[in-house]
Each structure stands twice: as structure tokens, then as C-alpha cells.
Write a protein that holds these residues in place. Structure first.
Motif, PDB file in Angstrom:
ATOM      1  N   ILE A   1     156.424 133.545  24.741  1.00 45.91           N
ATOM      2  CA  ILE A   1     156.076 134.547  23.735  1.00 45.91           C
ATOM      3  C   ILE A   1     156.057 135.950  24.349  1.00 45.91           C
TER       4      ILE A   1
ATOM      5  N   THR B   1     151.922 129.393  17.190  1.00 47.49           N
ATOM      6  CA  THR B   1     152.531 128.592  18.263  1.00 47.49           C
ATOM      7  C   THR B   1     151.633 128.597  19.495  1.00 47.49           C
TER       8      THR B   1
ATOM      9  N   PHE C   1     154.066 133.350  15.867  1.00 42.56           N
ATOM     10  CA  PHE C   1     153.882 133.282  17.319  1.00 42.56           C
ATOM     11  C   PHE C   1     152.420 133.026  17.685  1.00 42.56           C
TER      12      PHE C   1
ATOM     13  N   ASN D   1     164.602 132.303  16.699  1.00 41.22           N
ATOM     14  CA  ASN D   1     163.665 133.409  16.577  1.00 41.22           C
ATOM     15  C   ASN D   1     163.939 134.342  15.442  1.00 41.22           C
TER      16      ASN D   1
ATOM     17  N   SER E   1     158.344 139.269  23.412  1.00 35.20           N
ATOM     18  CA  SER E   1     157.601 140.419  22.879  1.00 35.20           C
ATOM     19  C   SER E   1     158.035 141.743  23.477  1.00 35.20           C
TER      20      SER E   1
ATOM     21  N   LEU F   1     150.238 139.576  17.526  1.00 36.65           N
ATOM     22  CA  LEU F   1     151.540 138.907  17.451  1.00 36.65           C
ATOM     23  C   LEU F   1     151.857 138.588  16.002  1.00 36.65           C
TER      24      LEU F   1
END
Ligand code: CDP
Ligand code: MG
Length: 653
Positions: A472, A455, A452, A615, A476, A448
Motif C-alpha cells: 500500500i 485491505t 486500501f 488497482n 501511495s 487512505l
């Protein structure tokens, strides 16, 4: 479908049309067309231009450590060379790995080669892409994305499982490819130094601009393959077209009027919105054409369309399909129109080639000459290298700032990348020495972007790992929301029940939860305009990320109905992408102080949230924030007090 054997004549493009004949490329060795009768794959293999050069090619590659190989698209490089090597017993002790910049390419090529070898996919021939591994201990021909081979190099820096690495589509260079080249080159050198089985490296490209590759791999010889499968004639516009949509339209209807009805037209556009808009306009115009022109079927094609709709392009009918620029047409005799524009992502912390949801910025680039204007270099220097640096550090590369990149990123972008990782707590920097922190080590275990993985790693502190995993995963894959423009009102009506005033992430979470409640029922997906295929991918991605979490002994809890913790966790992970409402009603990004706006697709578009994290930034006429989450300003402060103190000082000075 019967086809006119002649290529489109030059006179088709009248004066006044934006297209004229400028260059007729040498068609090379012309081969009989396969036609549309079912042809067996063995016969097809033998018809490929590369087949004639097979023996010579094998003998050359056998003797070389590294080779650069050029051949036209469709000549058979990717599908045949790995098979030739394998059949000739080259590299049989290990795996022949073939890297691709794109995930779909890796998958479809593996499927094609398995078909040609008449084996089940995943046995002798397999593939690995992010979140999907279809290989077994028997796998000898392995197609994979650049990123996956890089990831493998973390555990195996000498790539000892491989005897041959084929770096394919080298002309489509990304930051990933560049690092991969460096890692492969180092592995090759060290294996010689340590008397291990040598690693053969083959770089493949469809363009002539390969000097750099040859230089980089110790001046390796360049092998050329003559010929192509179908004759191609190329026409260019006489002048650059400022309104390329208009130019495309004019050309479409000109071809439609003049070409035989059996001819298909393939138009490449930059993305979904443009494709839908062009398709709509074509349909409108075609209604008003004289009957003598014949009917026109317009079929849009892009990745987030449900699979059944994507397959419509293969149904025989006169049509104008519109496809995103990244789709590679198979060497079929169709009329292709390309506007030579593509969306190139420039993102904070990742490679260019991640799918669009991961791209932080979109920039529209007019490609004048994809073969040699240094496009990739400029893109690369603008691209943030944070996730690349993190991977290099995890690979054990001692001196990341002086890594042997094929084309060096600017010192400034390297510095920014390292600084971002510092802010995220992934690395320590002492003078010129950069090292991974324990958190950074863990971050590198996830496929990732750094923000991310961070997180996710901090989510147990907020007792909401299950929700963050879901969010997430949703971010993705390509959008799970299906938005047919013609049914805009229906979409808005059914979406209403999922909308959260806390933002897009929470809205997506609601949709995911509803999807799970009906166990992914297909009718439910259709009624609610949810792309069930992409949702299926979300489930897979989530399962794999969850496995990694479990291996790391992370505490996986659900915050259930209270989503405050989830938002707080997002604030702690994404604080570098935060924006604040200004007294005049506009927004300013806290990191760069640039003016930003809420994208119309956001559920918060009509709202005026005081503080959000987002984002990605989409650069069009304005700078839009996409996928927003409402947060408290205090959470940002508690997430990174020092960082915000510095930002504040910067505004004052
Ligand atoms: O790599 P290069 O562009 O030189 O050619 P290739 O990918 O090896 O493709 C050679 C031929 O294999 C194509 O012209 C197609 O006929 C066939 N092919 C296919 O049917 N399905 C794929 N996924 C890839 C190739
Ligand atoms: Mg190829």
C-alpha cells in the motif's frame, strides 16, 4: 540570463501558425522586473503588487468574518496575506491555516514564507501534508493540504486551534475542497453560536468566478487586487486543435527560429509519456535545422524523474523544457505554451487531487475555459465520493446525504458512494440513515482510500500485515520505477530478476525487499532504475501507516516467502476491482461487466491470468487495468459472496 525586455510581438505568429493574437490582457500595474541578480527577499516582498494595498487590506479583513480575495497569480496572495495578518496581530491567539489543493505547493510555500520571515521551517512557519508534519507548538502560519485540515476536523470539528483559515486556490475545486468548505463554514457558525473565539475565513482565487464562494460564505465581500508582477500577453489558437501535439511542435520551432536565443520555452503537456515523446521529437527535428537557428536543448520535467534530472531545467541554456500541466510556472519572463489539456482523475473512492497512482480512471479533458464552464461540477458528479463520505461520517456529520456541499453531487453518485462503503462493510444504511460500522470507524483512521484501508485492516487475518503495509505504501507514492524510454532494453534486462508471475504488486514487493537488503544504496537504485527519492517516500509512508496500525493494536506479522496469503488478502480488499478471462481471450471487469485489457506496462501483459484484481482503470483508446495481481476466483467469492451473487444475477437478467 539576459532577456529581451519586450513581450513577444504579435507578428511572430505567422499566418498558418495555429496561434494568433486574440486577446491582449490588460497588464495592470507593471512593476520593474527583478532581473537575475540576487535580490534580497525583503526587497522582493516590497515589489509584489499586493504590497501597495497592504494596510487597506488588513483593515478590511480585520472587520470581516469572511472575505473572498481575488488577485493574479504571482501577485503575492498566498505568501503575503498570512504574514500581513500575523504581523498585524490578527489571529495571534491561534493558528493561521492556509490550505492548498496540492502537496508540493503547501511544502514550497511554507519554505518560501519561512525564508521571508527568516525562521527555521517548522517553527513559526510550518506545513502538514499527508504523511509529513513539519510543525511544532510554535507554529502560527501553517500551510497544509485541503485533506489535512479535513482530517484535523475529525478530532476538532470547531477547528478551535485556528483563528484564521485561508482557503487558497479555491478555483481549483475538488471534492475535498468542497467538503472542507462545508466543514469550515459549520465551524465558523457554531463558534459564534457557542460564544467561542470567532473563526475568520478568507477564500482566495486567481479567477474572477467567485460568486459561488461569496454566496456560500454568507454573501461575503469580494476584494480585488489590481496588478501583476510581469507583463503577460496571451495568444490563443484560432480554432480548436485536434492534433495539439503537432500544433505545439509547429509553435515551438517557429518560436525557436524567431525568438532571441536567450529565450526559454516552457511547454505544458499532460504527463510523462507525452512529455518524453515530445522531447524526443524536438531533439530529432532540431538535428536537421539549419545552423542559423542555433542549438536547442530539450529538457523534460515531470515528478517521477530523479531530482538531479529535474534540476536540469534551471541550468542556463537555450532549451525547450516540457512540463506536466499541473506545474505552476513562477512568474518568470518565458514563453509558455500550453495545450489546455490535463489529465483529470476520476476515481472510485477518493478525491481528484490525489496523485496519479491513486486515480482510478484518467480522462482527458479539453479545457475550453477553466474559469467558468462548470468543469469542476461535472467532474465532481462523476467522481466517486466514497472516501469523502467516510470522512464526513467520521467527522460526526449526522446526515451525510444532505450535507451542505457547495455544489451538490448528484444523488446518484452519493448513492453509489454509500453503496460501495456498504459493500466494503464500512457503513450501515437504514433507509436514509447512514452510520459508520466499527470497521468503518477504523478505516477512517487511515489517510487512505477506503479499499486500501480495508485491505490493511484485514491483513492480520492473513498473517501478512507487513507485506500489505509495504504494497500500500508503494502504491501511495509516485512510481518507484524509473523508465527512461531511451534505455528501454537495459530497463527490461535489469527488471527481469524482480518480476513475479503473480503480478505487479508482488513484483513491486520484490523490488522493495531488494532495496531494503542493500539499505537503499544509491548506486543500486541507479543500476536498477529505481527512483530512490520515491522509495524514500515509501519508507516514510510505511512508517506512518505502521504507527497507526500499532496504535490500533493490529498484529503485524510477515508472511515471509509465501505470498499466497498476501494475494488472498488483496483479493479480499480489492474484490470490487476484479476481472476475469473470457473464452475468447479478452477480459471483463466483474463489477461493471465492461471489457477491459491488461496495460502493456504490467508484468502480466504477455500472460493470460484467469482472474485478477487491479488497482486502477486507465481510459485511453481502450480501458486498461493497471497494477494487477493474480488471484483465485474462489477468494473473490469468499470475500463478498452476496456481492458476487448479485453481480451474477445482474448478468443473467
Ligand atoms: O498566491 P499568488 O499567486 O498571488 O502569489 P505568491 O504565491 O504569494 O507568490 C508571490 C511571489 O513570491 C512569486 O512571484 C515569487 O516571486 C515568490 N515565491 C517564491 O519565490 N517561491 C514560492 N514557492 C512561492 C512564491
Ligand atoms: Mg497563490
Amino acid at each position: 540570463m539576459p532577456r529581451d525586455p519586450d513581450p513577444p510581438p504579435a507578428k511572430r505568429f505567422k499566418p498558418g501558425s495555429p496561434f494568433s493574437r486574440l486577446d491582449k490582457k490588460k497588464p495592470g500595474m507593471l512593476l520593474p522586473r527583478a532581473g537575475h541578480a540576487p535580490v534580497n527577499v525583503d526587497a522582493q516582498r516590497k515589489q509584489l503588487p499586493i504590497y501597495q494595498s497592504r494596510t487597506q487590506l488588513i483593515n478590511q479583513i480585520r472587520q470581516l468574518h469572511s472575505a473572498v480575495f481575488i488577485g493574479e497569480t504571482g501577485s503575492g496572495k498566498t505568501t503575503q496575506i498570512p504574514q500581513y495578518l500575523y504581523e498585524a496581530g490578527i489571529g495571534r491567539q491561534g493558528i493561521i491555516g492556509i490550505t492548498q489543493p496540492r502537496r508540493v505547493a503547501a511544502i514550497s510555500l511554507a519554505a518560501r514564507v519561512a525564508e521571508e520571515k527568516k525562521v527555521q521551517l517548522g517553527k513559526l512557519v510550518g506545513y502538514t501534508v499527508r504523511f509529513e508534519d513539519v510543525t511544532s507548538s510554535e507554529t502560527k502560519l501553517k500551510f497544509m493540504t485541503d485533506g489535512m485540515l479535513l482530517r484535523e476536523a475529525i478530532g476538532d470539528p470547531l477547528l478551535l486551534r485556528y483563528t484564521v483559515v485561508i482557503l487558497d486556490e479555491a478555483h481549483e475545486r475538488t471534492v475535498h475542497t468542497d467538503v472542507l468548505f462545508g466543514v469550515v463554514k459549520a465551524a465558523q457558525r457554531k463558534r459564534i453560536e457557542q460564544n467561542k473565539i470567532p473563526l475568520k475565513v478568507v477564500v482566495m482565487s486567481a479567477t474572477m468566478d467567485v460568486d459561488l464562494f461569496s454566496q456560500y460564505f454568507n454573501k461575503s465581500p469580494v476584494l480585488y487586487l489590481e496588478g501583476r508582477q510581469h507583463p503577460i500577453q496571451i495568444y490563443y489558437t484560432k480554432q480548436p486543435q485536434s492534433d495539439y501535439l503537432q500544433a505545439a511542435l509547429v509553435s515551438i520551432f517557429q518560436i525557436h527560429q524567431e525568438a532571441p536565443a536567450s529565450h526559454d520555452i516552457l511547454v505544458f503537456m499532460t504527463g510523462q509519456e507525452e512529455i518524453e515523446a515530445l522531447a524526443r521529437t524536438c531533439r530529432d527535428i532540431s538535428k536537421h535545422l539549419p545552423e542559423s537557428c542555433g542549438p536547442m536543448t530539450v529538457v523534460p520535467l515531470y515528478a517521477s524523474l530523479p531530482p538531479a534530472q529535474q534540476l536540469r531545467v534551471f541550468q542556463p541554456a537555450p532549451k525547450v523544457p516540457a512540463a506536466p500541466q499541473t506545474l505552476t510556472p513562477h512568474a518568470e519572463p518565458v514563453l509558455a505554451l500550453t495545450c489546455c489539456l490535463c489529465f483529470t482523475g476520476v476515481q472510485e473512492g477518493g478525491s481528484l487531487h490525489k496523485h496519479r497512482r491513486n486515480l482510478h480512471h484518467y480522462l482527458r479533458h479539453q479545457i475550453r475555459d477553466r474559469h467558468g464552464d462548470g468543469e469542476s461540477q461535472t467532474l465532481q458528479s462523476r467522481c466517486n465520493l466514497a472516501s469523502v463520505i467516510l470522512q464526513l461520517l467520521a467527522l460526526g456529520v449526522p446526515d451525510v446525504l444532505n450535507f451542505d456541499f457547495m455544489s451538490k453531487p448528484s444523488p446518484e453518485s452519493l448513492r453509489t458512494a454509500v453503496e460501495q462503503l456498504c459493500i466494503l462493510g464500512a457503513v450501515d444504511r437504514k433507509d436514509d440513515h447512514v452510520s459508520l460500522t466499527p470497521l468503518g470507524k477504523k478505516m477512517a483512521c487511515f489517510p487512505l482510500e477506503p479499499r486500501f484501508s480495508k485491505t490493511l485492516l484485514i491483513s492480520p487475518d492473513f498473517s501478512c500485515a507487513e507485506e500489505v503495509l509495504t504494497i500500500i505504501s508503494l502504491l501511495s507514492v509516485d512510481s518507484v520505477l524509473y523508465n527512461p524510454p531511451a534505455r528501454r532494453d537495459d530497463v527490461l534486462a535489469v527488471r527481469r530478476k524482480f518480476i513475479s508471475s503473480e503480478g505487479d504488486h508482488m513484483t513491486l514487493l520484490n523490488i522493495y525487499r531488494a532495496f531494503k537488503k542493500v539499505s537503499g544504496n544509491k548506486d543500486w537504485c541507479r543500476e536498477n532504475f529505481v527512483n530512490s527519492r520515491n522509495m524514500g517516500l515509501v519508507l516514510e509512508v510505511r512508517a506512518q501507516l505502521r504507527d497507526i496500525c500499532i496504535k490500533m493494536n493490529m498484529k503485524l506479522e510477515s508472511s515471509l516467502s509465501d505470498l499466497t496469503n498476501v494475494r488472498r488478502c488483496l483479493a479480499h480488499g480489492l474484490f470490487m476491482n476484479a476481472a476475469e478471462l473470457q473464452p475468447d481471450g479478452s477480459y471483463v471487469a466483474l463489477d461493471t461487466h465492461q471489457p477491459v485489457a491488461i496495460h502493456p506496462s504490467s508484468v502480466l501483459f504477455q500472460a493470460k491470468p484467469a482472474c485478477v484484481v487491479f488497482n486502477e482503470l486507465l481510459h485511453t483508446s481502450r480501458c486498461y487495468m493497471r497494477d494487477l495481481c493474480l488471484v483465485d476466483a474462489e477468494w473473490l467469492q469468499e470475500a463478498a459472496p452476496e456481492y458476487f451473487r448479485r453481480k451474477l444475477r445482474a448478468t443473467k437478467s
